[in-house]
Design a protein around this motif. Sequence first.
Motif, PDB file in Angstrom:
ATOM      1  N   LYS A 160      -3.859   5.343   1.528  1.00  0.00           N
ATOM      2  CA  LYS A 160      -4.077   4.014   2.089  1.00  0.00           C
ATOM      3  C   LYS A 160      -5.534   3.836   2.502  1.00  0.00           C
ATOM      4  O   LYS A 160      -6.101   2.757   2.340  1.00  0.00           O
ATOM      5  N   SER A 189     -14.188  -7.330  -0.694  1.00  0.00           N
ATOM      6  CA  SER A 189     -14.341  -8.447   0.230  1.00  0.00           C
ATOM      7  C   SER A 189     -15.741  -9.053   0.109  1.00  0.00           C
ATOM      8  O   SER A 189     -16.750  -8.351   0.172  1.00  0.00           O
ATOM      9  N   GLU A 204     -14.920 -11.452  -4.213  1.00  0.00           N
ATOM     10  CA  GLU A 204     -13.715 -11.898  -4.914  1.00  0.00           C
ATOM     11  C   GLU A 204     -14.030 -12.886  -6.024  1.00  0.00           C
ATOM     12  O   GLU A 204     -13.493 -12.791  -7.123  1.00  0.00           O
ATOM     13  N   LEU A 253      -5.093  -5.993  -3.211  1.00  0.00           N
ATOM     14  CA  LEU A 253      -6.031  -5.757  -2.119  1.00  0.00           C
ATOM     15  C   LEU A 253      -6.075  -6.915  -1.123  1.00  0.00           C
ATOM     16  O   LEU A 253      -6.873  -6.925  -0.208  1.00  0.00           O
ATOM     17  N   LYS A 254      -5.160  -7.890  -1.334  1.00  0.00           N
ATOM     18  CA  LYS A 254      -5.051  -9.052  -0.443  1.00  0.00           C
ATOM     19  C   LYS A 254      -6.398  -9.769  -0.316  1.00  0.00           C
ATOM     20  O   LYS A 254      -6.822 -10.171   0.766  1.00  0.00           O
ATOM     21  N   SER A 255      -7.063  -9.924  -1.454  1.00  0.00           N
ATOM     22  CA  SER A 255      -8.349 -10.610  -1.488  1.00  0.00           C
ATOM     23  C   SER A 255      -8.171 -12.086  -1.168  1.00  0.00           C
ATOM     24  O   SER A 255      -7.090 -12.642  -1.366  1.00  0.00           O
ATOM     25  N   MET A 277      -5.201  -6.398  -9.176  1.00  0.00           N
ATOM     26  CA  MET A 277      -5.936  -5.661  -8.151  1.00  0.00           C
ATOM     27  C   MET A 277      -6.375  -6.593  -7.020  1.00  0.00           C
ATOM     28  O   MET A 277      -6.257  -6.251  -5.842  1.00  0.00           O
ATOM     29  N   TRP A 285     -11.500   0.167  -0.830  1.00  0.00           N
ATOM     30  CA  TRP A 285     -11.632  -0.734  -1.975  1.00  0.00           C
ATOM     31  C   TRP A 285     -11.594  -2.183  -1.511  1.00  0.00           C
ATOM     32  O   TRP A 285     -12.348  -3.018  -1.995  1.00  0.00           O
ATOM     33  N   HIS A 286     -10.684  -2.465  -0.575  1.00  0.00           N
ATOM     34  CA  HIS A 286     -10.592  -3.829  -0.040  1.00  0.00           C
ATOM     35  C   HIS A 286     -11.925  -4.244   0.574  1.00  0.00           C
ATOM     36  O   HIS A 286     -12.410  -5.346   0.359  1.00  0.00           O
ATOM     37  N   TYR A 299       0.827  -1.199   0.000  1.00  0.00           N
ATOM     38  CA  TYR A 299       0.000   0.000   0.000  1.00  0.00           C
ATOM     39  C   TYR A 299       0.870   1.261   0.000  1.00  0.00           C
ATOM     40  O   TYR A 299       0.534   2.249  -0.630  1.00  0.00           O
ATOM     41  N   LEU A 321      -7.490   2.692  -0.464  1.00  0.00           N
ATOM     42  CA  LEU A 321      -7.210   1.285  -0.763  1.00  0.00           C
ATOM     43  C   LEU A 321      -7.946   0.362   0.211  1.00  0.00           C
ATOM     44  O   LEU A 321      -8.472  -0.672  -0.192  1.00  0.00           O
ATOM     45  N   GLU A 322      -7.991   0.763   1.469  1.00  0.00           N
ATOM     46  CA  GLU A 322      -8.701  -0.042   2.462  1.00  0.00           C
ATOM     47  C   GLU A 322     -10.200  -0.060   2.180  1.00  0.00           C
ATOM     48  O   GLU A 322     -10.860  -1.085   2.363  1.00  0.00           O
TER      49      GLU A 322
END
Length: 147
Positions: free
Chosen positions: A77, A88, A91, A114-116, A110, A83-84, A66, A80-81
């Motif tokens: 950031k 969530s 996915e 975003l650590k999906s 992406m 968006w995550h 990030y 981005l959070e």
Amino acid sequence: MWTDLGYLGLFLASFLAATVIPFSSEFVLSGMLAAGGDPVLSLITATTGNWLGGLTSYYIGWLGKYEWIEKYLRIPKSKLEKWHDKVSGREWWIALFCWLPGIGDILAVMLGLLKSNFWLSATGMLVGKALRYVVWSLLTLEVISNI
């Protein structure tokens, strides 16, 4: 050229097509089918290569931080959070469209960035890519049978 390498060529072409390299593996798949390649093995080979290529793009995104996005792209950031949080739970559906030309690679990166959820992303990606190749293969075989 790719079909000269047989199933290995189909795998490599499909893998490359799922990365940021602009390439169309559908035509290689059609070439394999037109050359008498086994439809099921061709479908499995193309899908596996394209899926692993998509997972590579996902992993590249996963490596991103990030802080880098914030620094170089000037996206906070907090955004981005958000968006995550929006991604969530979605996915699988988002990954389903990773087969789309142009934006599919961006979606895979992406999702990683975003650590999906990996398993939801991976299965959605697999289903989408497989369905695309099934439809393409059926169309190709229909054209071949009418020649």
